[in-house]
Every structure is written in C-alpha cells, then in structure tokens.
Design a protein around this motif. Sequence first.
Motif, PDB file in Angstrom:
ATOM      1  N   ALA A  14      35.781  14.633  24.994  1.00 23.15           N
ATOM      2  CA  ALA A  14      34.370  14.881  25.325  1.00 23.15           C
ATOM      3  C   ALA A  14      34.213  15.901  26.442  1.00 23.15           C
ATOM      4  O   ALA A  14      33.212  16.614  26.502  1.00 23.15           O
ATOM      5  CB  ALA A  14      33.686  13.569  25.702  1.00 23.15           C
ATOM      6  N   SER A  15      35.206  15.999  27.316  1.00 22.55           N
ATOM      7  CA  SER A  15      35.106  16.934  28.439  1.00 22.55           C
ATOM      8  C   SER A  15      35.087  18.387  27.968  1.00 22.55           C
ATOM      9  O   SER A  15      34.679  19.276  28.705  1.00 22.55           O
ATOM     10  CB  SER A  15      36.249  16.716  29.432  1.00 22.55           C
ATOM     11  N   GLU A  16      35.517  18.608  26.730  1.00 21.73           N
ATOM     12  CA  GLU A  16      35.508  19.966  26.187  1.00 21.73           C
ATOM     13  C   GLU A  16      34.157  20.319  25.589  1.00 21.73           C
ATOM     14  O   GLU A  16      33.978  21.411  25.076  1.00 21.73           O
ATOM     15  CB  GLU A  16      36.628  20.114  25.173  1.00 21.73           C
ATOM     16  N   GLY A  17      33.212  19.397  25.655  1.00 23.73           N
ATOM     17  CA  GLY A  17      31.847  19.679  25.212  1.00 23.73           C
ATOM     18  C   GLY A  17      31.470  18.980  23.928  1.00 23.73           C
ATOM     19  O   GLY A  17      32.194  19.054  22.947  1.00 23.73           O
ATOM     20  N   LEU A  18      30.359  18.278  23.983  1.00 22.71           N
ATOM     21  CA  LEU A  18      29.821  17.601  22.812  1.00 22.71           C
ATOM     22  C   LEU A  18      28.623  18.381  22.308  1.00 22.71           C
ATOM     23  O   LEU A  18      27.944  19.073  23.064  1.00 22.71           O
ATOM     24  CB  LEU A  18      29.427  16.161  23.173  1.00 22.71           C
ATOM     25  N   SER A  19      28.354  18.256  21.040  1.00 22.81           N
ATOM     26  CA  SER A  19      27.304  19.090  20.461  1.00 22.81           C
ATOM     27  C   SER A  19      25.921  18.447  20.465  1.00 22.81           C
ATOM     28  O   SER A  19      24.947  19.113  20.208  1.00 22.81           O
ATOM     29  CB  SER A  19      27.684  19.493  19.037  1.00 22.81           C
ATOM     30  N   ARG A  59      23.061  12.678  21.539  1.00 22.80           N
ATOM     31  CA  ARG A  59      23.422  11.372  20.982  1.00 22.80           C
ATOM     32  C   ARG A  59      24.912  11.097  21.191  1.00 22.80           C
ATOM     33  O   ARG A  59      25.310   9.997  21.568  1.00 22.80           O
ATOM     34  CB  ARG A  59      23.062  11.341  19.496  1.00 22.80           C
ATOM     35  N   GLU A  60      25.760  12.106  20.929  1.00 22.48           N
ATOM     36  CA  GLU A  60      27.198  11.954  21.170  1.00 22.48           C
ATOM     37  C   GLU A  60      27.468  11.660  22.646  1.00 22.48           C
ATOM     38  O   GLU A  60      28.268  10.777  22.971  1.00 22.48           O
ATOM     39  CB  GLU A  60      27.946  13.225  20.767  1.00 22.48           C
ATOM     40  N   GLU A  61      26.811  12.389  23.519  1.00 27.43           N
ATOM     41  CA  GLU A  61      26.996  12.181  24.960  1.00 27.43           C
ATOM     42  C   GLU A  61      26.646  10.752  25.363  1.00 27.43           C
ATOM     43  O   GLU A  61      27.380  10.125  26.128  1.00 27.43           O
ATOM     44  CB  GLU A  61      26.147  13.175  25.751  1.00 27.43           C
ATOM     45  N   ARG A  62      25.534  10.239  24.861  1.00 30.49           N
ATOM     46  CA  ARG A  62      25.121   8.863  25.201  1.00 30.49           C
ATOM     47  C   ARG A  62      26.133   7.848  24.694  1.00 30.49           C
ATOM     48  O   ARG A  62      26.473   6.902  25.409  1.00 30.49           O
ATOM     49  CB  ARG A  62      23.730   8.558  24.627  1.00 30.49           C
ATOM     50  N   ARG A  63      26.610   8.040  23.461  1.00 31.44           N
ATOM     51  CA  ARG A  63      27.598   7.101  22.912  1.00 31.44           C
ATOM     52  C   ARG A  63      28.885   7.117  23.719  1.00 31.44           C
ATOM     53  O   ARG A  63      29.449   6.068  24.047  1.00 31.44           O
ATOM     54  CB  ARG A  63      27.919   7.443  21.459  1.00 31.44           C
ATOM     55  N   VAL A  64      29.359   8.308  24.038  1.00 30.28           N
ATOM     56  CA  VAL A  64      30.600   8.423  24.807  1.00 30.28           C
ATOM     57  C   VAL A  64      30.410   7.818  26.198  1.00 30.28           C
ATOM     58  O   VAL A  64      31.262   7.049  26.676  1.00 30.28           O
ATOM     59  CB  VAL A  64      31.081   9.885  24.883  1.00 30.28           C
ATOM     60  N   ASP A  65      29.296   8.106  26.851  1.00 33.72           N
ATOM     61  CA  ASP A  65      29.029   7.539  28.182  1.00 33.72           C
ATOM     62  C   ASP A  65      29.020   6.016  28.144  1.00 33.72           C
ATOM     63  O   ASP A  65      29.571   5.360  29.025  1.00 33.72           O
ATOM     64  CB  ASP A  65      27.694   8.052  28.736  1.00 33.72           C
ATOM     65  N   ARG A  66      28.411   5.446  27.101  1.00 36.28           N
ATOM     66  CA  ARG A  66      28.371   3.987  26.971  1.00 36.28           C
ATOM     67  C   ARG A  66      29.780   3.429  26.817  1.00 36.28           C
ATOM     68  O   ARG A  66      30.152   2.450  27.469  1.00 36.28           O
ATOM     69  CB  ARG A  66      27.518   3.564  25.770  1.00 36.28           C
TER      70      ARG A  66
END
Length: 178
Positions: free
Chosen positions: A123-128, A131-138
Amino acid sequence: MTLLPNPHNAFGARFLRPGAEDGFSVGYRSAENLLVKARRALVAGDDERAARYIDKAAAIPWDDHEKHVPAIAAAEFALYMTICQAMEGCVEGDDGWIDGPAAVIDSDSLGRRDVSTALRDVASEGLSSRREERRVDRLLAVCAPFELNHDEGDLDHSRRVERLTTLVRASVDVDTAR
C-alpha cells in the motif's frame, strides 16, 4: 561472468560479487527455489514434503554481505509479491485484491502480522482509490505490522523453520483466500 553485449556495456562483460546472480546471492536464489517447492507442496496438501523443503531452506547460512537469513528474506518477498500480483490482477479501483490479506489478518493465523506488514508495504507504493485506503487502514489498525526495517537477525535452525513455515503458509493462505 561474461554475457552478450548489453546497453550498459558494449563488450558484454558484467562483474558481480562472487556467488551472486542478477544481484541476488546464490543462497537467496537457492532458498527462493526451495520455498517455491514448499509452497507448491502445501497447496497440494503434502505438508511433509513442504516441511522437508522448508528445512533445507532454513539450513542455508546467514549471508554476511546482505546481513540476512536468505530464506527468510526470500519468504518475506514472496509474501509481498503474492499481494502485489493480486493487486495487479484487479482493475483500477477494484479492492478485491485486499480480500486475501483481509481473510488472513482477520483470522487467528500465525502469519497475520506478516501479512499486515506486506500489505502495508504494498500500500505504501500507492493505492488507486479511497476505498482501498480505508480498507487497508482498517486492517492495519486490527493487526499492527512489524516496524519498518524490522530484523530478527540470525536465528537458530528451529526458529528459522518456524518462521519460514509461518511465512510460506501465510502466502498460500493469502492466495487461496481470494
């Protein structure tokens, strides 16, 4: 080692440190090969064969030049690549690639923290998408990843086997949970 001419050297000569292949040590490449076989054995349900491959990989000595246990480095990278390949297999904005890591992180798997770490690194390489960011953060909040540059140092053989078994199983679990 001499190779055919390439854009970097018209004469084709390429010099690597002894025992290195494409920048990776022979120990790393050997471990990678054994762990691919262990992974295949686990997928096929042959735990005994997988254990033999893992035991051989664990016996590869500490790499003084790279300052790591080659088999552990190879297993961690394989887990990272499993998640990367799932991500690359989805269309932009589709967060289905997170399903595999989520299933492992939300389980009682021994490798859940390793999966969380690999997911953070991917994820540190960038999410598109947001929604992906929220899921990964959770997921990272549920199971904290290892600190950046986490290094266990050299382990005895039994701890290497334990660590490798956890990493290879986590990779298989992520892949099969999708």
